[in-house]
Design a protein around this motif. Structure first.
Motif, PDB file in Angstrom:
ATOM      1  N   GLU A 137       0.826  -1.206   0.000  1.00 19.56           N
ATOM      2  CA  GLU A 137       0.000   0.000   0.000  1.00 19.56           C
ATOM      3  C   GLU A 137       0.863   1.261   0.000  1.00 19.56           C
ATOM      4  O   GLU A 137       0.514   2.274  -0.601  1.00 19.56           O
ATOM      5  CB  GLU A 137      -0.931  -0.012   1.205  1.00 19.56           C
ATOM      6  N   SER A 138       2.008   1.214   0.693  1.00 15.60           N
ATOM      7  CA  SER A 138       2.923   2.354   0.679  1.00 15.60           C
ATOM      8  C   SER A 138       3.471   2.596  -0.727  1.00 15.60           C
ATOM      9  O   SER A 138       3.601   3.745  -1.182  1.00 15.60           O
ATOM     10  CB  SER A 138       4.070   2.117   1.655  1.00 15.60           C
ATOM     11  N   ALA A 139       3.763   1.525  -1.442  1.00 19.62           N
ATOM     12  CA  ALA A 139       4.252   1.657  -2.822  1.00 19.62           C
ATOM     13  C   ALA A 139       3.168   2.225  -3.724  1.00 19.62           C
ATOM     14  O   ALA A 139       3.444   3.024  -4.638  1.00 19.62           O
ATOM     15  CB  ALA A 139       4.729   0.304  -3.335  1.00 19.62           C
ATOM     16  N   GLN A 140       1.925   1.852  -3.468  1.00 18.89           N
ATOM     17  CA  GLN A 140       0.811   2.421  -4.244  1.00 18.89           C
ATOM     18  C   GLN A 140       0.704   3.932  -4.039  1.00 18.89           C
ATOM     19  O   GLN A 140       0.518   4.694  -4.989  1.00 18.89           O
ATOM     20  CB  GLN A 140      -0.502   1.744  -3.836  1.00 18.89           C
ATOM     21  N   ALA A 141       0.829   4.377  -2.790  1.00 18.92           N
ATOM     22  CA  ALA A 141       0.731   5.807  -2.495  1.00 18.92           C
ATOM     23  C   ALA A 141       1.878   6.581  -3.134  1.00 18.92           C
ATOM     24  O   ALA A 141       1.690   7.672  -3.698  1.00 18.92           O
ATOM     25  CB  ALA A 141       0.718   6.025  -0.992  1.00 18.92           C
ATOM     26  N   GLU A 142       3.089   6.004  -3.054  1.00 16.40           N
ATOM     27  CA  GLU A 142       4.239   6.670  -3.650  1.00 16.40           C
ATOM     28  C   GLU A 142       4.083   6.769  -5.184  1.00 16.40           C
ATOM     29  O   GLU A 142       4.430   7.798  -5.782  1.00 16.40           O
ATOM     30  CB  GLU A 142       5.526   5.930  -3.301  1.00 16.40           C
ATOM     31  N   ALA A 143       3.572   5.747  -5.829  1.00 15.61           N
ATOM     32  CA  ALA A 143       3.374   5.784  -7.285  1.00 15.61           C
ATOM     33  C   ALA A 143       2.320   6.814  -7.672  1.00 15.61           C
ATOM     34  O   ALA A 143       2.472   7.538  -8.672  1.00 15.61           O
ATOM     35  CB  ALA A 143       2.980   4.401  -7.787  1.00 15.61           C
ATOM     36  N   ALA A 144       1.248   6.919  -6.888  1.00 15.00           N
ATOM     37  CA  ALA A 144       0.204   7.905  -7.179  1.00 15.00           C
ATOM     38  C   ALA A 144       0.730   9.321  -7.020  1.00 15.00           C
ATOM     39  O   ALA A 144       0.448  10.213  -7.837  1.00 15.00           O
ATOM     40  CB  ALA A 144      -0.994   7.674  -6.279  1.00 15.00           C
ATOM     41  N   ALA A 145       1.512   9.560  -5.955  1.00 15.87           N
ATOM     42  CA  ALA A 145       2.072  10.899  -5.737  1.00 15.87           C
ATOM     43  C   ALA A 145       3.049  11.262  -6.844  1.00 15.87           C
ATOM     44  O   ALA A 145       3.066  12.403  -7.333  1.00 15.87           O
ATOM     45  CB  ALA A 145       2.752  10.958  -4.376  1.00 15.87           C
ATOM     46  N   ALA A 146       3.881  10.313  -7.264  1.00 16.03           N
ATOM     47  CA  ALA A 146       4.851  10.584  -8.331  1.00 16.03           C
ATOM     48  C   ALA A 146       4.140  10.854  -9.658  1.00 16.03           C
ATOM     49  O   ALA A 146       4.551  11.734 -10.435  1.00 16.03           O
ATOM     50  CB  ALA A 146       5.814   9.406  -8.464  1.00 16.03           C
TER      51      ALA A 146
END
Length: 385
Positions: A166-175
């Motif tokens: 889920e942390s990787a999902q948030a980082e990809a969305a922000a990027a």
């Protein structure tokens, strides 16, 4: 012998009388038909003495203007001074998106341009920074997508925890959001493909009406460099008094009189509800339904309000009124040219004159250069005499 000679002389006299009678009859039957024909020709010439045969090319070359007349007295029209102005979507102010030096200029004053066409290029450090931020944001978004793909695989294989996925999902969305922002900023600045400057482009099609740019000059961000106007997208702004303001409504007919004598049709789009503090007048905004007018052109407008004084009189420009044989007359357009029509006039106002009788609505009347027709008619009459 004497009586025989007398009979011979009587016979000769009778023959002479008969011959004379026959000659009279022959003369009557041969000469009389010519007289009515000549009289008819003279009558026809008299009936057409008020007509001028002119071709359409001759009328156009002479610059004779024609206007269709309508019913309505001077009280049913408003004459006002007006100015041609660009419509809100008909003029664009083109500014520098970033500060820098002008390295190329593609258009000059009066040049035609298309929507999106480049007018100049400004080399700018701000543009270079925007381009680098776009590149960096795109790289971070790509890296975040790869990390997300890896974390998804590890999570599906029960190797990593759900929290890491889920942390990787948030980082990809922000990027991805940051990459879109950087891309939008580069698009708004119209950064060049090499990232060294910005392209100054026109948002509309038209012509360059103003420029304040020089090659090599340094310009500040948002500084005005060009103005572009589309002559097809203009409006006419007329000043009307307080009394006339209440008589006008959207959709009322208007006629724009150009300085060269031409007429352009228009319609009232709106009337300002308040008066100007300087002129104490309202502004009637008129949409032009035909023709191309240049912004800044001063014109005269005739407005036909929906609420007006009823009148059956016809109003024509004073230039259309001519004196023929000491009488007031106008020239009506015919299939062959023009015909002089005597009229009875009424009151005059603002270069217009009422026609009380002699004309009918819908007729075409010579307005501009009507005096040329009067001169031609007078010349024809002199030649006949």
């Amino acid at each position: 012998m004497y009586f025989e000679d007398k009979r011979i002389l009587a016979g000769i006299a009778g023959a002479i009388i008969v011959s004379a009678g026959a000659g009279f009859e022959i003369a009557r039957w041969t000469a009389d038909p010519a007289a009515p024909a000549e009289q008819a020709a003279n009558a026809q010439e008299t009936a057409h003495a008020d007509r001028l045969a002119l071709s359409a090319d001759a009328i156009r070359n002479a610059g004779i203007g024609v206007e269709e007349i309508r019913a309505g007295g001077l009280g049913s029209e408003i004459v006002a001074q007006a100015m041609v102005a660009p419509s809100p979507s008909g003029e664009a102010v083109v500014t520098a998106r970033a500060g820098g030096a002008v390295t190329r200029v593609f258009k000059r004053l009066g040049d035609p341009v298309r929507a999106g066409e480049a007018l100049a290029i400004v080399e700018s450090r701000d543009a270079a920074q925007i381009a680098s931020e776009r590149t960096a944001a795109a790289a971070r978004a790509t890296l975040a997508e790869r990390n997300l793909a890896r974390e998804r695989y590890l999570y599906e294989q029960k190797v990593s925890a759900r929290a890491e996925y889920e942390s990787a999902q948030a980082e990809a969305a922000a990027a991805a959001a940051e990459a879109r922002r950087a891309q939008a900023a580069a698009g708004a600045a119209n950064v060049t493909s090499d990232g060294r400057g910005t392209v100054v482009a026109s948002p509309i099609s038209g012509r360059v009406t103003a420029e304040s740019v020089m090659l090599g000059a340094f310009v500040q961000p948002e500084a005005e460099l060009f103005r572009v106007a589309d002559p097809r997208l203009v409006q006419v702004e007329a000043s009307v008094g307080p009394a006339d303001m209440a008589r006008l409504a959207a959709g009322d007919r208007a006629v724009i009189e150009l300085p060269d004598g031409k007429m352009v049709e228009g319609r009232v789009r709106s009337v300002t509800p308040t008066l100007s503090g300087d002129t104490r007048a309202a502004t009637a905004v008129i949409d032009v339904t035909g023709g191309m007018l240049q912004p800044g052109l001063g014109v005269r407008v005739r407005l036909y309000p929906s609420v007006g004084a009823p009148s059956s009189a016809i109003v024509v420009p004073e230039d259309a009124l001519q004196s023929v044989d000491g009488k007031d007359a106008v020239f009506i357009r015919t299939s062959q040219g023009f015909r002089a029509q005597f009229v009875t006039i009424g009151q005059r106002s603002a270069g217009r004159v009422e026609i009380l009788s002699g004309l009918k609505p819908g007729q075409l009347v010579a307005t501009k250069n009507a005096f040329l027709l009067k001169a031609e008619l007078g010349k024809g009459a002199g030649e006949e005499e």
